[in-house]
Design an enzyme around this catalytic site. Structure first.
Site, PDB file in Angstrom:
ATOM      1  N   GLU A   7      32.628  50.414  41.617  1.00 21.39           N
ATOM      2  CA  GLU A   7      32.585  49.880  42.993  1.00 21.39           C
ATOM      3  C   GLU A   7      33.901  49.230  43.398  1.00 21.39           C
ATOM      4  O   GLU A   7      33.924  48.092  43.897  1.00 21.39           O
ATOM      5  CB  GLU A   7      31.437  48.875  43.146  1.00 21.39           C
ATOM      6  CG  GLU A   7      30.082  49.529  43.080  1.00 21.39           C
ATOM      7  CD  GLU A   7      28.922  48.637  43.515  1.00 21.39           C
ATOM      8  OE1 GLU A   7      29.114  47.428  43.749  1.00 21.39           O
ATOM      9  OE2 GLU A   7      27.801  49.176  43.625  1.00 21.39           O
ATOM     10  N   GLU A  32      24.365  54.654  40.343  1.00 18.57           N
ATOM     11  CA  GLU A  32      23.507  53.485  40.587  1.00 18.57           C
ATOM     12  C   GLU A  32      22.641  53.806  41.794  1.00 18.57           C
ATOM     13  O   GLU A  32      23.162  54.153  42.861  1.00 18.57           O
ATOM     14  CB  GLU A  32      24.323  52.220  40.876  1.00 18.57           C
ATOM     15  CG  GLU A  32      25.021  51.638  39.670  1.00 18.57           C
ATOM     16  CD  GLU A  32      25.685  50.291  39.969  1.00 18.57           C
ATOM     17  OE1 GLU A  32      25.179  49.516  40.812  1.00 18.57           O
ATOM     18  OE2 GLU A  32      26.728  50.019  39.358  1.00 18.57           O
TER      19      GLU A  32
HETATM   20  O1  AHR Z   1      23.228  47.040  39.458  1.00 20.61           O
HETATM   21  C1  AHR Z   1      23.601  45.770  39.926  1.00 20.61           C
HETATM   22  C2  AHR Z   1      24.981  45.743  40.541  1.00 20.61           C
HETATM   23  O2  AHR Z   1      24.953  46.459  41.743  1.00 20.61           O
HETATM   24  C3  AHR Z   1      26.092  46.394  39.769  1.00 20.61           C
HETATM   25  O3  AHR Z   1      26.676  45.539  38.853  1.00 20.61           O
HETATM   26  C4  AHR Z   1      27.083  46.745  40.834  1.00 20.61           C
HETATM   27  O4  AHR Z   1      27.850  47.865  40.489  1.00 20.61           O
HETATM   28  C5  AHR Z   1      26.226  46.948  42.074  1.00 20.61           C
HETATM   29  O5  AHR Z   1      26.721  46.271  43.162  1.00 20.61           O
END
Ligand code: AHR
Length: 505
Positions: free
Chosen positions: A174, A300
């Protein structure tokens, strides 16, 4: 009176091959995912290595094919060298991303043991926040090279002579987000990712690299970030990482104000979003006049709405983001898994975030665990979707939603594995009040037999599991419907997810 719908399936009308790696998980050093989740030597349920045997058994049920590690936001401040060597000598550090204390009792070797035990492919994220491109290449050397160099010899000295052969490598996490430690703008990130990828691939030419895309659609850098990174890094990457979290925005408000109809239709937005990113990839390929492909790595995704993160107060395993999932969340998760199937031609890796305790399908306490509602769609898809994703023809009633306008009340995806002749259909009835009678028609190869049927349903979209009532919402086998030539009629209760598997002789 029940609504009616028709679904037509043709085994040669396909979207693309389903990559088994879309059934992946994500384990971050965050909250109680690693410590008190996977690894808890103080638990009576831990094995001799400290791995929780009950958690391992549940993770095996889900059949995760790939596991991303060690973060997430955590990785942007992580020093991998802290996690190797004798445990008693490993440093304690403040993990700034989640305001917690990292003991480093679980590190690269412990993760690889865990992944091997689970039979899952490891996917490592390198630190491109505070970390250098040299650190990233050194980690590849440590994990993968045969002995005979500094870091590979160090690995051997730490007990692992053979290289681990880690193939999938995320170039940071991210990096578009201002919250990220070491955040960069798109061009600066792309340039750093390219330089890291070069060093990492020179170290081990067999690896696959994954660049950071936009972490969410709300960022005003979406989609310009994606276009910049794709164009600049194209020749150095194999996959492009995307994240997607969404939840019912009105949860916590009085029930009559909650727009559940829109929430239950949120795969409509997810489908569109994947198409937009796929278009950016096609555009970059054309711009680069390139013959190679870059695929999506959706590393994610999940429902995330009730709790906030970042309140760890420097605890070792703080209770953060411990979301409790209900029936409607499970129906949304089922539809998003459907999205990955519907976009099987471009999405080749996906990881639910996360696997234990932190926005996760499993919740633990020291003496036990329970499966959350979202555990069931994840496990059913992972066990039964294989082969090609089918381009299904759906003729279903629609209704009007506040957020997405008119949407079908039925969400359908299907798979067919030609070598084995195994088929699977996944159906969500989004209606909150009406059952739906659905006729499935296999147009070309009729099933010789139906091999299984499972369903999740309930009257209350807010019903959830807990330590006290762990099986309030689960999937249950249902009676196989009658097969009439190439046709089957199923009754889908309101608010339900149904899976039907078949064997086509
Ligand atoms: O999964 C939780 C968090 O969400 C992770 O650390 C991050 O990559 C995202 O913002």
């Amino acid at each position: 009176e029940a609504l009616t719908a028709r679904v037509s399936l043709h085994t040669r009308r396909t979207v693309g091959a389903i990559s088994p790696l879309i059934f992946g998980g994500f384990a971050e050093h965050m909250g109680r995912c690693i410590y008190e989740g996977i690894y808890d030597p103080a638990s009576p349920l831990a094995d001799e290595r400290g791995l929780r045997s009950d958690v391992m058994a549940a993770l095996r049920e889900t059949n995760y094919r790939i596991m991303r590690y060690p973060g997430g936001n955590f990785v942007s401040g992580y020093r991998w060298q802290d996690g190797i060597g004798p445990k008693a000598e490993r440093p304690r550090r403040r993990a700034l991303a989640w305001r917690s204390t990292e003991t480093n009792q679980f590190g690269p070797h412990e993760f690889m043991d865990f992944a091997r035990e689970l039979g899952t492919e490891p996917m490592w994220a390198v630190n491109l926040g505070t970390g250098s491109i040299q650190d990233a290449a050194d980690l590849v050397e440590y994990m993968n090279l045969p002995t005979g160099t500094h870091y590979s010899d160090l690995r051997a000295a730490n007990g692992q002579r053979e290289g681990y052969g880690v193939k999938y490598w995320c170039l940071g996490n991210e990096m578009d987000g201002p919250w990220q430690i070491g955040h960069l703008d798109a061009a600066a990130y792309a340039d750093k990712a390219v330089e890291a990828a070069k060093l990492m691939r020179w170290t081990d030419p067999g690896i696959k690299t994954i660049a950071c895309g936009s972490s969410n659609t709300a960022m005003d850098t979406f989609p310009s970030w994606d276009r910049t990174v794709l164009e600049r890094a194209w020749e150095h990457i194999d996959y492009f990482s995307m994240h997607y979290y969404a939840g019912n925005p009105n949860m916590g408000e009085p029930k009559e104000q909650v727009d559940t109809d829109s929430y239950l239709a949120s795969s409509v937005h997810f489908d569109e979003h994947v198409d937009t990113v796929a278009a950016a990839i096609r555009l970059a390929k054309a711009q680069r006049r390139s013959r190679k492909d870059v695929y999506l790595c959706w590393d994610e995704w999940n429902v995330w709405y009730r709790a906030t993160g970042g309140d760890g107060e420097w605890a070792e395993a703080p209770h953060i983001l411990e979301e409790v999932y209900n029936l409607e969340d499970a129906l949304v998760v089922a539809q998003w898994l459907g999205t990955f199937l519907r976009k099987a031609d471009v999405v080749k890796i996906a990881c639910i975030a996360q696997i234990v305790n932190v926005i996760a399908p499993i919740m633990t306490r020291r003496d036990g665990m329970f499966r959350q509602t979202i555990f069931y769609p994840l496990t059913l898809f992972s066990r039964h979707a294989a082969g090609d994703s089918l381009d299904v023809l759906v003729d279903a009633p629609t209704h009007e939603t506040r957020k997405f306008g008119e949407v079908p009340l039925l969400d359908v995806t299907a798979s067919f594995d030609a070598p084995s002749g195994d088929g699977a259909v996944f159906l969500v009835n989004r209606s909150q009040g009406q059952a739906m009678q659905v006729t499935l028609n296999w147009e070309d190869v009729s099933p010789g037999s139906l091999t299984g049927a499972w369903q999740m349903s309930g009257r209350d979209p807010r019903a959830a599991n807990s330590f006290e009532v762990p099986d309030a919402v689960t999937s249950r086998p249902i009676a196989l419907p009658v097969l009439d030539g190439g046709k089957v009629t199923l009754l889908l209760p309101p608010l339900s997810f149904t899976v039907l598997t078949s064997r086509h002789a």
